[in-house]
Design a protein around this motif. Structure first.
Motif, PDB file in Angstrom:
ATOM      1  N   ILE A 193       3.116  -2.796 -19.118  1.00  0.00           N
ATOM      2  CA  ILE A 193       4.377  -3.546 -19.029  1.00  0.00           C
ATOM      3  C   ILE A 193       4.324  -4.518 -17.854  1.00  0.00           C
ATOM      4  O   ILE A 193       4.748  -5.685 -17.970  1.00  0.00           O
ATOM      5  N   ASN A 194       3.810  -4.038 -16.714  1.00  0.00           N
ATOM      6  CA  ASN A 194       3.693  -4.921 -15.541  1.00  0.00           C
ATOM      7  C   ASN A 194       2.854  -6.152 -15.856  1.00  0.00           C
ATOM      8  O   ASN A 194       3.235  -7.288 -15.521  1.00  0.00           O
TER       9      ASN A 194
ATOM     10  N   VAL B 181      -0.373  10.641 -18.389  1.00  0.00           N
ATOM     11  CA  VAL B 181      -1.300   9.523 -18.253  1.00  0.00           C
ATOM     12  C   VAL B 181      -0.870   8.375 -19.162  1.00  0.00           C
ATOM     13  O   VAL B 181      -0.944   7.197 -18.777  1.00  0.00           O
ATOM     14  N   ARG B 182      -0.421   8.702 -20.352  1.00  0.00           N
ATOM     15  CA  ARG B 182       0.022   7.654 -21.282  1.00  0.00           C
ATOM     16  C   ARG B 182       1.213   6.871 -20.714  1.00  0.00           C
ATOM     17  O   ARG B 182       1.285   5.650 -20.847  1.00  0.00           O
ATOM     18  N   GLU B 183       2.135   7.572 -20.079  1.00  0.00           N
ATOM     19  CA  GLU B 183       3.286   6.896 -19.481  1.00  0.00           C
ATOM     20  C   GLU B 183       2.845   6.003 -18.316  1.00  0.00           C
ATOM     21  O   GLU B 183       3.357   4.889 -18.137  1.00  0.00           O
ATOM     22  N   THR B 184       1.884   6.492 -17.535  1.00  0.00           N
ATOM     23  CA  THR B 184       1.355   5.676 -16.432  1.00  0.00           C
ATOM     24  C   THR B 184       0.701   4.408 -16.963  1.00  0.00           C
ATOM     25  O   THR B 184       0.944   3.298 -16.455  1.00  0.00           O
ATOM     26  N   ALA B 185      -0.134   4.551 -17.995  1.00  0.00           N
ATOM     27  CA  ALA B 185      -0.808   3.393 -18.586  1.00  0.00           C
ATOM     28  C   ALA B 185       0.199   2.414 -19.156  1.00  0.00           C
ATOM     29  O   ALA B 185       0.035   1.189 -19.055  1.00  0.00           O
TER      30      ALA B 185
ATOM     31  N   VAL C  68      15.451   5.061 -13.944  1.00  0.00           N
ATOM     32  CA  VAL C  68      15.695   4.118 -12.847  1.00  0.00           C
ATOM     33  C   VAL C  68      14.421   3.903 -12.039  1.00  0.00           C
ATOM     34  O   VAL C  68      14.086   2.774 -11.656  1.00  0.00           O
ATOM     35  N   LEU C  69      13.680   4.983 -11.807  1.00  0.00           N
ATOM     36  CA  LEU C  69      12.426   4.864 -11.060  1.00  0.00           C
ATOM     37  C   LEU C  69      11.405   4.029 -11.832  1.00  0.00           C
ATOM     38  O   LEU C  69      10.654   3.244 -11.239  1.00  0.00           O
ATOM     39  N   PHE C  70      11.366   4.179 -13.150  1.00  0.00           N
ATOM     40  CA  PHE C  70      10.496   3.333 -13.973  1.00  0.00           C
ATOM     41  C   PHE C  70      10.868   1.857 -13.789  1.00  0.00           C
ATOM     42  O   PHE C  70       9.999   1.003 -13.609  1.00  0.00           O
ATOM     43  N   ALA C  71      12.165   1.562 -13.864  1.00  0.00           N
ATOM     44  CA  ALA C  71      12.627   0.175 -13.735  1.00  0.00           C
ATOM     45  C   ALA C  71      12.287  -0.384 -12.356  1.00  0.00           C
ATOM     46  O   ALA C  71      11.862  -1.543 -12.219  1.00  0.00           O
TER      47      ALA C  71
ATOM     48  N   HIS D  42       0.815  -1.204   0.000  1.00  0.00           N
ATOM     49  CA  HIS D  42       0.000   0.000   0.000  1.00  0.00           C
ATOM     50  C   HIS D  42       0.857   1.267   0.000  1.00  0.00           C
ATOM     51  O   HIS D  42       0.431   2.304  -0.523  1.00  0.00           O
ATOM     52  N   ILE D  43       2.042   1.215   0.565  1.00  0.00           N
ATOM     53  CA  ILE D  43       2.956   2.351   0.444  1.00  0.00           C
ATOM     54  C   ILE D  43       3.293   2.582  -1.021  1.00  0.00           C
ATOM     55  O   ILE D  43       3.239   3.705  -1.531  1.00  0.00           O
ATOM     56  N   PHE D  44       3.612   1.505  -1.718  1.00  0.00           N
ATOM     57  CA  PHE D  44       4.077   1.658  -3.087  1.00  0.00           C
ATOM     58  C   PHE D  44       2.947   2.015  -4.037  1.00  0.00           C
ATOM     59  O   PHE D  44       3.087   2.894  -4.889  1.00  0.00           O
ATOM     60  N   THR D  45       1.806   1.320  -3.923  1.00  0.00           N
ATOM     61  CA  THR D  45       0.712   1.604  -4.846  1.00  0.00           C
ATOM     62  C   THR D  45       0.135   3.002  -4.622  1.00  0.00           C
ATOM     63  O   THR D  45      -0.345   3.638  -5.573  1.00  0.00           O
ATOM     64  N   THR D  46       0.199   3.502  -3.394  1.00  0.00           N
ATOM     65  CA  THR D  46      -0.347   4.823  -3.108  1.00  0.00           C
ATOM     66  C   THR D  46       0.607   5.941  -3.509  1.00  0.00           C
ATOM     67  O   THR D  46       0.188   6.958  -4.086  1.00  0.00           O
ATOM     68  N   PHE D  47       1.901   5.761  -3.247  1.00  0.00           N
ATOM     69  CA  PHE D  47       2.818   6.892  -3.354  1.00  0.00           C
ATOM     70  C   PHE D  47       3.830   6.806  -4.504  1.00  0.00           C
ATOM     71  O   PHE D  47       4.429   7.836  -4.842  1.00  0.00           O
ATOM     72  N   ALA D  48       4.045   5.635  -5.082  1.00  0.00           N
ATOM     73  CA  ALA D  48       5.030   5.561  -6.168  1.00  0.00           C
ATOM     74  C   ALA D  48       4.564   6.341  -7.394  1.00  0.00           C
ATOM     75  O   ALA D  48       5.274   7.217  -7.911  1.00  0.00           O
ATOM     76  N   ILE D  49       3.345   6.026  -7.883  1.00  0.00           N
ATOM     77  CA  ILE D  49       2.813   6.762  -9.029  1.00  0.00           C
ATOM     78  C   ILE D  49       2.589   8.226  -8.668  1.00  0.00           C
ATOM     79  O   ILE D  49       2.826   9.137  -9.477  1.00  0.00           O
TER      80      ILE D  49
END
Length: 397
Positions: free
Chosen positions: A251-252, A242-246, A298-301, A224-231
């Protein structure tokens, strides 16, 4: 066809249809709610809070299993989720949208523990982690299909000889909901379901399962830390689109169609303690990266890597299968684990937000490092070769 193969086939079909519906709902919900119904930010918050209630009450599934078999519950779960999509698609006022969302959420939150329980009760200890991994791959593949459905049918396609008319949000939700309902009938009509005997059961939670409960809470907290605050960090601080987020989510899901099955094989080969040790060591690096690395690629990876690491939570489930003192206790405790996970969902985002605003964004991810380190220590207590001979239940009938 052997019972094991038939069981996996049924699990795979149910998994595909449920995650197809859920991922289509997740992709279109916010746009549909705002553009078609005109909900406000406050109403969105209320709807999302209501959506989490079935997860928080996940432990009640153990009581439902006193009446229905896990196979029956799983089929009903897919059916209810499909009905929720149809109701959502037909809604034109907020109250009906809330009803559709609640039905969807009930189906989703009933499905996970009943599906996992069937694996843990129906598969051998060597096959269970492999099966869990294969089902993760199927759910990821289903998510990819759901994304493609949204891309094609929401706005339509008019490219050269290809001309697919736009369905819009409502038609897409209703059609996909009907497809999910039809898929649920396959599960409900499976021969495995017929003739299932329901012995008298008890709802029992044990002190001996403390490590399973603790790891479940910590795994949920770190998630929940990661899903809430990473994006949120990627958008607020680095300004991704938004396109980069999608693209990141796509990719995931594509990677998980392969990685899920491989993770199950790793758990079966090396055991839960070694695999989870590697997982939490990796998570320390992921959280440190988000706390201190400003370089966006790096953050994307690391974002993609975290998604793969989360798949290791199947090792916690297979660990519980090995320490469970009776198959009859699996469903009630797996459903309790879902409640524990949702307790962390209520607490962790609030605390993480306070750290973010009162100290610094990096403080939130440094807290994630602490969670990963505590988890790493607790994982060393995992033992699957011995089980207490005379357990003492701490729950009630």
């Amino acid at each position: 066809m052997s019972d094991t193969r038939r069981l996996f086939r049924t699990l795979a079909i149910a998994t595909f249809f449920l995650y197809l519906g859920f991922n289509v709902w997740r992709a279109v919900f916010n746009n549909f709610a705002v553009e078609e119904i005109g909900v406000t930010a406050t109403q969105i918050g209320v709807i999302q809070a209501i959506r989490e209630v079935p997860g928080l009450l996940g432990f009640t599934l153990g009581f439902l299993a006193l009446v229905f078999s896990e196979m029956r519950i799983m089929g009903i779960s897919v059916l209810v989720l499909g009905v929720g999509l149809v109701v959502s698609g037909m809604s034109d006022i907020v109250s009906v949208l809330i009803l559709g969302t609640l039905l969807m959420s009930i189906g989703f939150h009933w499905f996970y523990p009943s599906n996992s329980s069937l694996v843990l009760m129906g598969m051998s200890k060597d096959e269970a982690p492999k099966t869990l991994g294969r089902l993760r791959s199927i759910s990821a593949f289903s998510a990819v299909i759901g994304t493609i459905v949204v891309w094609i049918f929401i706005d339509g396609i008019d490219f050269g000889p290809i001309n697919i008319p736009s369905w819009g949000y409502r038609t897409t939700l209703i059609v996909v909901g009907v497809v999910v309902i039809l898929g649920s009938l396959i599960t409900l009509g499976d021969k495995i379901q017929k003739g299932a005997q329901r012995e008298r059961r008890k709802i029992i939670f044990r002190r001996q399962y403390w490590l399973y409960y603790a790891l479940t809470f910590l795994m949920g907290s770190r998630r929940h830390i990661f899903t809430t605050f990473a994006i949120f960090m990627l958008v607020q601080i680095h300004g991704i689109s938004v396109r980069e987020t999608a693209t990141l989510f796509l990719i995931n899901n594509l990677l998980n169609t392969y990685a899920g099955a491989q993770l199950g094989k790793l758990v079966a080969r090396f055991g839960e303690r070694k695999v989870l040790t590697f997982n939490f060591l990796g998570l320390v690096g992921v959280f440190l990266g988000y706390a201190f690395v400003p370089y966006l690629p790096v953050l994307f990876a690391l974002f993609v890597l975290d998604n793969i690491f989360f798949g290791f939570n199947l090792a916690i489930e297979s660990y519980f299968q090995k320490i469970a003192l009776s198959p009859d206790e699996i469903t009630s405790n797996v459903s309790m684990a879902q409640t524990i996970n949702h307790v962390s969902a209520l607490i962790v985002p609030i605390l993480g937000g306070i750290l973010w605003e009162q100290i610094a964004p990096s403080a939130t991810f440094r807290a994630g490092v602490l969670i990963a380190v505590v988890s790493l220590v607790l994982v060393q207590f995992i033992r699957t070769d011995t089980v207490p001979a005379t357990p003492v239940p701490v729950g009630a009938d």
